[in-house]
Design an enzyme around this catalytic site. Sequence first.
Site, short mmCIF file in Angstrom:
data_model
loop_
_atom_site.label_atom_id
_atom_site.label_comp_id
_atom_site.label_asym_id
_atom_site.label_seq_id
_atom_site.Cartn_x
_atom_site.Cartn_y
_atom_site.Cartn_z
N CYS A 1 0.89 -1.24 0.10
CA CYS A 1 0.03 0.02 -0.03
C CYS A 1 1.04 1.39 -0.01
O CYS A 1 0.63 2.26 0.58
CB CYS A 1 -1.07 -0.02 1.22
SG CYS A 1 -0.25 -0.65 2.59
N GLY A 2 1.93 1.29 -0.88
CA GLY A 2 2.82 2.23 -1.05
C GLY A 2 3.49 2.74 0.34
O GLY A 2 3.91 1.90 1.05
#
Lengths: 289, 142
Positions: A86-87
């Site tokens: 998720c980055g």
Amino acid sequence: MATLKAIRRRISSVKSTQQITRAMKLVAAARLRRAQEALLAARPYHEALRRVASSTLFAERAALGAPEGASPVSLILVIASDRGLCGGYNANLIRKAEEEARRIRGAGLEPAFFAVGRKAADHFKRVKAPLAGESINNVPRLATFALARALATRALTDFRSGKIREAGMVYSQFRSALSQRPVYERLLPIVAPEADETDAAAVDRYLVEPSRTELMPVVLRRYVEASIFHALLEGEASEHGARMTAMDSATNNASEMIESLTLEMNRARQATITKELMDIVGGAEALRG
Amino acid sequence: MAHEFVMRLITPTGVMFDGPVREVDAVNPIGEFGVLADHVDYITALSPGILTITRPDGARNQFLVSGGLAEVKDGAMTVLADEAETPRVVDEAELAAAMQRAEEALAAISLYDVAYAEAAEDVARLRARIRASEMARNPASS
């Protein structure tokens, strides 16, 4: 130059990765929508509770401090996620938590982390940070009121028994799918909101049962629970937003990569063809000679 | 009719009821209480129990609430429930077993322990749940 076969293999591998990132993006988008709905559904409760709190809890500011003789420990609930991809979502949260820990140390208190989500728990264990506890849930919905209640009970019990002098939480504020901001919010001792509607006259107008002092712990617990629940909801929406954005750019990157690999493949194929032609022409020339 | 007022039943996960009502009855630590139109501004804790809403046409809605807060302000009532659900028939044997476990847990905790209040509340919540199930099974008794 890479062989034609090797390039083909790479293209098909990137394609299957792209399929996964695209699917993850779609799932994240659906979950984000649900998380946003939950965030919205919780708002009326929040607003009403804040009003009740300002006419009971915050009217008695004197009683809101930490118990005397509490250990100089500051508990930080770090609300991160169980899953990655998720980055920078978890990295940003952890950085913010460590920043706050330095600030707390500067103020003469000892920070202790409570990790919500496996990513935060793993990190604090790896760097051997003081970890007071962890909560790994591995469920599709992180923001449940039951979890909020369990965390609130933990914080309140530690606070009342003098194990900690203050408690706060680091969570990600959801602004949009593209933008999530990690923030620190103090939980205990409780911070009264800006003195807007807490005018004494309005407070005295209420009939309070059983009595204001008996009601205060009831309101306090709800208030802490609701604050944590709100942070969980914001965190959940942020996580899905961050994942959606990360998976979107991963999908785009994969497309670009496929494009350039295809180009390379065509070039390699062309080179082979040219080379074969040259061989044939060269052979024919030699025969004629 | 002038003798109605607006009532909202809110839980952390959403609004369960929002509309005009004639009467609301619920349980607080002192006992049962009722709210009619033009009630004085009021704040109280809610105990686990049955919340009964009587609508202007006389129809009733009942909810099992597990605790919370209620507020009357300027004639409008807001109930903040931790959880609210419609009473339904459940496996009472299972509830009774859970009740026994909760009571044993309560008996094992020192009265001075901070966890005592929590355990006592578990027992009260289960008692309300049993009562709600009995009511759902036999509507005439409510």
